[in-house]
Design a protein around this motif. Structure first.
Motif, PDB file in Angstrom:
ATOM      1  N   ASP A   1     -20.268  48.529  59.256  1.00 42.66           N
ATOM      2  CA  ASP A   1     -20.009  47.201  58.719  1.00 42.66           C
ATOM      3  C   ASP A   1     -18.542  46.967  58.396  1.00 42.66           C
ATOM      4  O   ASP A   1     -18.070  45.832  58.425  1.00 42.66           O
ATOM      5  CB  ASP A   1     -20.853  46.980  57.461  1.00 42.66           C
ATOM      6  CG  ASP A   1     -22.324  46.819  57.790  1.00 42.66           C
ATOM      7  OD1 ASP A   1     -22.635  46.609  58.977  1.00 42.66           O
ATOM      8  OD2 ASP A   1     -23.159  46.918  56.870  1.00 42.66           O
TER       9      ASP A   1
ATOM     10  N   TYR B   1     -15.992  44.964  60.834  1.00 39.18           N
ATOM     11  CA  TYR B   1     -16.241  43.575  61.225  1.00 39.18           C
ATOM     12  C   TYR B   1     -15.846  42.572  60.143  1.00 39.18           C
ATOM     13  O   TYR B   1     -15.842  42.886  58.949  1.00 39.18           O
ATOM     14  CB  TYR B   1     -17.731  43.374  61.528  1.00 39.18           C
ATOM     15  CG  TYR B   1     -18.237  44.154  62.708  1.00 39.18           C
ATOM     16  CD1 TYR B   1     -18.154  43.627  63.996  1.00 39.18           C
ATOM     17  CD2 TYR B   1     -18.797  45.415  62.547  1.00 39.18           C
ATOM     18  CE1 TYR B   1     -18.628  44.339  65.089  1.00 39.18           C
ATOM     19  CE2 TYR B   1     -19.269  46.140  63.636  1.00 39.18           C
ATOM     20  CZ  TYR B   1     -19.178  45.585  64.904  1.00 39.18           C
ATOM     21  OH  TYR B   1     -19.642  46.296  65.987  1.00 39.18           O
TER      22      TYR B   1
ATOM     23  N   TYR C   1     -17.295  38.835  58.899  1.00 34.35           N
ATOM     24  CA  TYR C   1     -18.540  38.071  58.972  1.00 34.35           C
ATOM     25  C   TYR C   1     -18.251  36.601  58.663  1.00 34.35           C
ATOM     26  O   TYR C   1     -17.494  36.291  57.735  1.00 34.35           O
ATOM     27  CB  TYR C   1     -19.561  38.636  57.988  1.00 34.35           C
ATOM     28  CG  TYR C   1     -20.002  40.033  58.352  1.00 34.35           C
ATOM     29  CD1 TYR C   1     -21.132  40.239  59.142  1.00 34.35           C
ATOM     30  CD2 TYR C   1     -19.270  41.145  57.941  1.00 34.35           C
ATOM     31  CE1 TYR C   1     -21.530  41.519  59.500  1.00 34.35           C
ATOM     32  CE2 TYR C   1     -19.656  42.431  58.303  1.00 34.35           C
ATOM     33  CZ  TYR C   1     -20.788  42.608  59.085  1.00 34.35           C
ATOM     34  OH  TYR C   1     -21.161  43.877  59.453  1.00 34.35           O
TER      35      TYR C   1
ATOM     36  N   LYS D   1     -20.633  38.037  63.501  1.00 43.04           N
ATOM     37  CA  LYS D   1     -19.623  39.035  63.163  1.00 43.04           C
ATOM     38  C   LYS D   1     -18.717  39.280  64.357  1.00 43.04           C
ATOM     39  O   LYS D   1     -19.098  39.075  65.509  1.00 43.04           O
ATOM     40  CB  LYS D   1     -20.278  40.340  62.724  1.00 43.04           C
ATOM     41  CG  LYS D   1     -21.093  41.059  63.793  1.00 43.04           C
ATOM     42  CD  LYS D   1     -21.695  42.346  63.227  1.00 43.04           C
ATOM     43  CE  LYS D   1     -22.487  43.110  64.289  1.00 43.04           C
ATOM     44  NZ  LYS D   1     -23.062  44.372  63.752  1.00 43.04           N
TER      45      LYS D   1
END
Length: 390
Positions: free
Chosen positions: A11, A14, A16, A48
């Motif tokens: 995560d 990225y 978002y 994303k």
């Protein structure tokens, strides 16, 4: 950010965001297909994009530099910037503007603009939140509503006044649709009736059109540096980071008593950072496109050099192989000392070289080896670029 090949993406790699634009009738339609709850559009899974796909701004910026100080964004210059100035009484009375000011979005927009424009002396300004609200949605609708949450995703009208909380969640869509204008053009004291002209009749100067807000979580200080050299400014907590010096951040912090921003240096620590940036989603594809274009150009240069070499040396083997296996490139070479070489890559792309050759004894290319254009490449790359000055 730099991503090691020995690990998989997580995560933290990225940004978002929620894509979407307001149509000419003021309607914003959101896709609720992947909604996981009842909290409105925030329960819809965001899009994303990999941070590393965005190009680094400038030629010399690196997270390994001891310092990174942007033009007009050192500590004292931050305090002198338009967006840092104290709010007046009329601005404080506009409740919806106050929400965006206290959230840090007003400062993030202003300092991002200052970092991205080509001439911050003339092009930077304090943003008009009221301009964005007027250009935001008047009606929110949803498509692909999940059956179990159907009654939570109902159409809703948005009241655009200083006292309304309706526009609070939708500023990012106004940014994507209409960008930002200056608070001098549209003061942050009331929502303008029209945004076709400034309140004084001047033409509206729009920046950052097509941009949006991207959020991130659990980044290291090095990762945050990666964001700064790509996007110019990073909001984390109540501050906006715009650079660093040795082990300290260059930051814009808020004076809560006087409602203004000032420049300061904050310790760079090992905390996990979360926050937001302003970015242009389409720029993520530019690096890939540029790589493809550069590769094609390099291949063309090699082909041209091969053509010249074959003609200059009268290399029959090379010439024969090139004719037979040159991957859809056709050659025309009239029998004379002045050779004209034509490469046809596409009906709309022709490259012609005129080469003057020296005498090479009695060697020549037999007429049986002259070739007429035949096959053509059917695909070629295109490129796209965007700038903060849009």
């Amino acid at each position: 950010m730099t991503i090691a090949s020995i690990r998989s993406l997580t995560d933290i790699d990225y940004l978002y965001y929620y894509p979407g634009k307001v149509d000419k009738n003021g309607v914003l339609t959101l896709d609720a297909k992947n909604a996981t709850g009842w909290e409105g559009f925030q329960s819809i899974s965001p899009s994303k994009v990999m941070i590393s796909k965005f190009p680094i701004r400038g030629k010399n910026g690196s997270v390994h530099d001891n310092s990174y100080v942007q033009l007009l964004l050192d500590t004292q210059e931050i305090a002198d910037s338009e967006v840092a100035q104290p709010l007046n009484q009329s601005q404080r009375y506009c409740t919806v503007f106050g929400i965006y000011y206290q959230s840090g979005i007003y400062a993030l927009l202003g300092f991002t603009l200052k970092a991205l424009v080509s001439d911050p002396y003339k092009q930077a300004f304090a943003p008009s939140i009221t301009y964005m609200i007027q250009n935001g949605p008047s009606l929110i609708t949803f498509k692909n509503r999940p059956e179990q949450y159907w009654h939570y995703f109902y159409d809703r009208d948005i009241e655009k006044t200083c006292d309304s909380y309706d526009p609070v969640d939708y500023l990012q869509f106004a940014l994507q649709t209409s960008g930002i204008a200056s608070s001098e053009c549209f003061p942050n004291t009331e929502i303008p009736i029209s945004t076709s002209r400034c309140i004084n009749g001047d033409k509206v100067n729009v920046k950052l059109k097509g941009y949006t807000f991207g959020t991130f979580n659990n980044l290291s200080s090095t990762d945050v540096k990666e964001l700064i050299i790509r996007f110019g400014a990073v909001q984390t907590g109540g501050v906006v980071l715009v650079g660093w010096k040795d082990t300290k951040w260059i930051a814009a912090d808020r004076d809560w008593d006087e409602n203004k921003y000032f420049g300061t240096e904050l310790e760079l620590d090992a905390s996990a950072y979360g926050g937001r940036v302003v970015f242009y989603p389409s720029l993520a594809n530019v690096a890939v496109i540029v790589g493809i274009v550069c590769g094609v150009v390099a291949a063309l240069i090699i082909i041209i050099l091969v053509i010249i070499y074959c003609y200059c040396t009268r290399c029959m083997v090379c010439y024969y192989i090139y004719i037979e296996y040159a991957v859809n490139v056709a050659i025309v070479a009239p029998a004379s000392e002045k050779k004209v070489v034509t490469m046809t890559l596409n009906p709309s792309i022709r490259i012609t070289l005129q080469v003057i050759f020296l005498k090479a004894g009695n060697k020549s290319i037999p007429s049986s080896y002259e070739v007429q254009p035949s096959q053509q490449l059917t695909q070629y790359p295109s490129s796209y670029a965007a700038s903060a000055d849009e």
